[in-house]
Scaffold this motif. Structure first.
Motif, short mmCIF file in Angstrom:
data_model
loop_
_atom_site.label_atom_id
_atom_site.label_comp_id
_atom_site.label_asym_id
_atom_site.label_seq_id
_atom_site.Cartn_x
_atom_site.Cartn_y
_atom_site.Cartn_z
N GLU A 32 12.99 -17.98 49.72
CA GLU A 32 12.34 -16.91 50.60
C GLU A 32 12.97 -16.76 51.81
O GLU A 32 12.21 -16.02 52.71
CB GLU A 32 10.80 -17.33 50.60
CG GLU A 32 9.85 -17.31 49.42
CD GLU A 32 9.84 -15.80 49.02
OE1 GLU A 32 9.65 -14.86 49.89
OE2 GLU A 32 9.78 -15.71 47.87
N TRP A 33 14.24 -16.80 51.98
CA TRP A 33 15.02 -16.85 53.43
C TRP A 33 16.23 -16.01 52.86
O TRP A 33 17.03 -16.51 51.95
CB TRP A 33 15.44 -18.10 53.83
CG TRP A 33 16.26 -17.81 55.15
CD1 TRP A 33 16.37 -16.77 55.81
CD2 TRP A 33 16.70 -19.12 55.88
NE1 TRP A 33 17.22 -16.86 56.69
CE2 TRP A 33 17.31 -18.48 57.09
CE3 TRP A 33 16.57 -20.38 55.84
CZ2 TRP A 33 17.73 -19.20 58.23
CZ3 TRP A 33 17.22 -21.23 56.78
CH2 TRP A 33 17.79 -20.55 57.97
N ARG A 34 16.23 -14.56 53.24
CA ARG A 34 17.55 -13.70 53.02
C ARG A 34 18.20 -13.46 54.35
O ARG A 34 17.85 -13.37 55.18
CB ARG A 34 16.96 -12.53 52.26
CG ARG A 34 15.92 -12.76 51.18
CD ARG A 34 15.27 -11.40 50.60
NE ARG A 34 14.52 -11.71 49.56
CZ ARG A 34 13.89 -10.67 48.68
NH1 ARG A 34 14.28 -9.51 49.10
NH2 ARG A 34 12.97 -11.06 47.91
N VAL A 35 19.52 -13.26 53.90
CA VAL A 35 20.48 -12.87 54.96
C VAL A 35 21.08 -11.64 54.71
O VAL A 35 21.80 -11.26 53.76
CB VAL A 35 21.55 -14.02 55.19
CG1 VAL A 35 22.51 -14.01 56.11
CG2 VAL A 35 20.76 -15.46 55.36
N LEU A 36 21.08 -10.87 55.78
CA LEU A 36 21.69 -9.44 55.64
C LEU A 36 22.58 -9.42 56.94
O LEU A 36 22.45 -9.51 57.73
CB LEU A 36 20.71 -8.32 55.97
CG LEU A 36 19.84 -8.23 54.68
CD1 LEU A 36 18.56 -7.30 54.95
CD2 LEU A 36 20.46 -7.99 53.30
N PRO A 37 24.09 -9.05 56.46
CA PRO A 37 25.21 -9.38 57.22
C PRO A 37 25.49 -8.04 58.17
O PRO A 37 26.52 -7.41 58.24
CB PRO A 37 26.33 -9.54 56.56
CG PRO A 37 25.93 -8.62 55.20
CD PRO A 37 24.57 -8.83 55.21
N TYR A 38 24.39 -7.56 58.86
CA TYR A 38 24.72 -6.48 59.88
C TYR A 38 23.63 -6.33 60.88
O TYR A 38 22.51 -7.15 60.87
CB TYR A 38 24.68 -5.11 59.24
CG TYR A 38 23.47 -4.81 58.10
CD1 TYR A 38 22.13 -4.31 58.50
CD2 TYR A 38 23.50 -5.08 56.83
CE1 TYR A 38 21.14 -4.24 57.62
CE2 TYR A 38 22.43 -4.85 55.85
CZ TYR A 38 21.33 -4.75 56.30
OH TYR A 38 20.34 -4.17 55.48
#
Length: 322
Positions: free
Chosen positions: A155-161
């Protein structure tokens, strides 16, 4: 064992957290089933603390007796290091207040904007939040650290911007340690006070997107999204907020770092940020100092937590325990 033993505390029924938390030299936050007013304290190991009777330290109950919480203070030591004590206690209060807001507003999606290495997300998990976390972080070094930290958390997502008020690319100023990376140049005050952190920045090209363009992706799979927007963008919070456009109404609560004394050129001050947030329907639930100018005792920045009143009055009923 030391003389006049009062009690030996071990982890027990406190969501896995040690019941004694140091909050600076000479002060401890204590959560335990005892109320002796003349306590002395010594750490034995990671899971155990020794509490002795003694005249030097004062016990101050926090909350009602059933909360079983309080402050244990060596006044002489605490007053000699008051800045550290205040930071420690303020950090604990801020973390617990945010956790309380998330519970009361039934938040199930936290947008962690300016996630750095994931410190905020980890604190949320420690505080008991189990819903979705979406971390936005543009600096490549920290994206790798975030992805590693989130690898075992579905439930932990990472978006690189980064998030801002336009879809573009820009140069971010990364600093030694990269803890204060910002799209804005440091002010004269910032360079003077944060000499080591804000000197000799290294530029890095990053991507910026608007929140209203990625929100559907962020909440996908949630039948009734209840969104909390946390912003810690080193002077770029208003641009991030404006990037939500007309969809800001879907954000039920928020957290923003607001400046009393800007450490970046072009960084808005607290009144400007507060005015814009209030125009969009948010109201303050708590403000906690992030940093102070030791020479003048001024607060440099606050973490400001805000909610829409209707987010609580119209919140779904609590799940039944049956």
């Amino acid at each position: 064992m030391p003389h006049r033993l009062s009690g030996l505390l071990r982890k027990s029924g406190l969501r896995g957290r040690t019941p004694v938390r140091p909050i600076g030299l000479g002060a401890w936050l204590v959560q335990a089933p005892w109320t002796d007013t003349r306590q002395r304290l010594r750490r034995l190991d990671d899971d155990a603390w020794l509490v002795q009777q003694g005249p030097r330290r004062q016990w101050h109950r926090v909350g009602p007796p059933e909360a079983r919480s309080g402050l244990l203070v060596d006044l002489a030591a605490a007053r000699a290091h008051m800045g550290a004590v205040q930071r420690g206690l303020g950090n604990w209060l801020a973390e617990e207040h945010v956790a309380h807001v998330l519970r009361e507003a039934r938040i199930n999606c936290v947008l962690d904007v300016g996630a750095n290495a994931g410190q905020y997300a980890r604190r949320l998990r420690t505080a008991g939040y189990t819903g979705r976390i979406v971390s936005f972080e543009p600096v490549a070094e920290f994206v790798e650290l975030l992805e590693a930290a989130a690898a075992d958390d579905p439930e932990w997502r990472v978006l690189p911007y980064a998030l801002g008020d336009s879809n573009t690319t820009a140069q971010i100023n990364t600093t030694p340690g990269k803890r204060l990376s910002s799209l804005l140049p440091a002010s004269d005050f910032g360079r003077k006070v944060f000499t080591e952190q804000l000197t000799a920045p290294t530029p890095e090209t990053i991507e910026i997107r608007r929140l209203d363009g990625v929100l559907d992706e962020v909440v996908a799979g949630l039948s009734q999204p209840r969104v909390y927007l946390k912003m810690d963008t080193q002077g770029y919070d208003l641009q991030t907020f404006r990037g939500a456009g007309d969809r800001i109404g879907e954000v039920l609560a928020m957290q923003s770092e607001v400046a009393c004394v800007p450490i970046y050129d072009g960084m808005p001050r607290l009144p400007e940020q507060l005015s814009e947030y209030e125009r969009q329907g948010f109201e303050i639930t708590g403000m906690y100092p992030v940093s102070r100018h030791a020479a003048t005792l001024r607060v440099i920045e606050f973490d400001m937590v805000m909610v829409r009143a209707e987010a609580l009055t119209r919140a779904p009923a609590r799940p039944s325990k049956e």
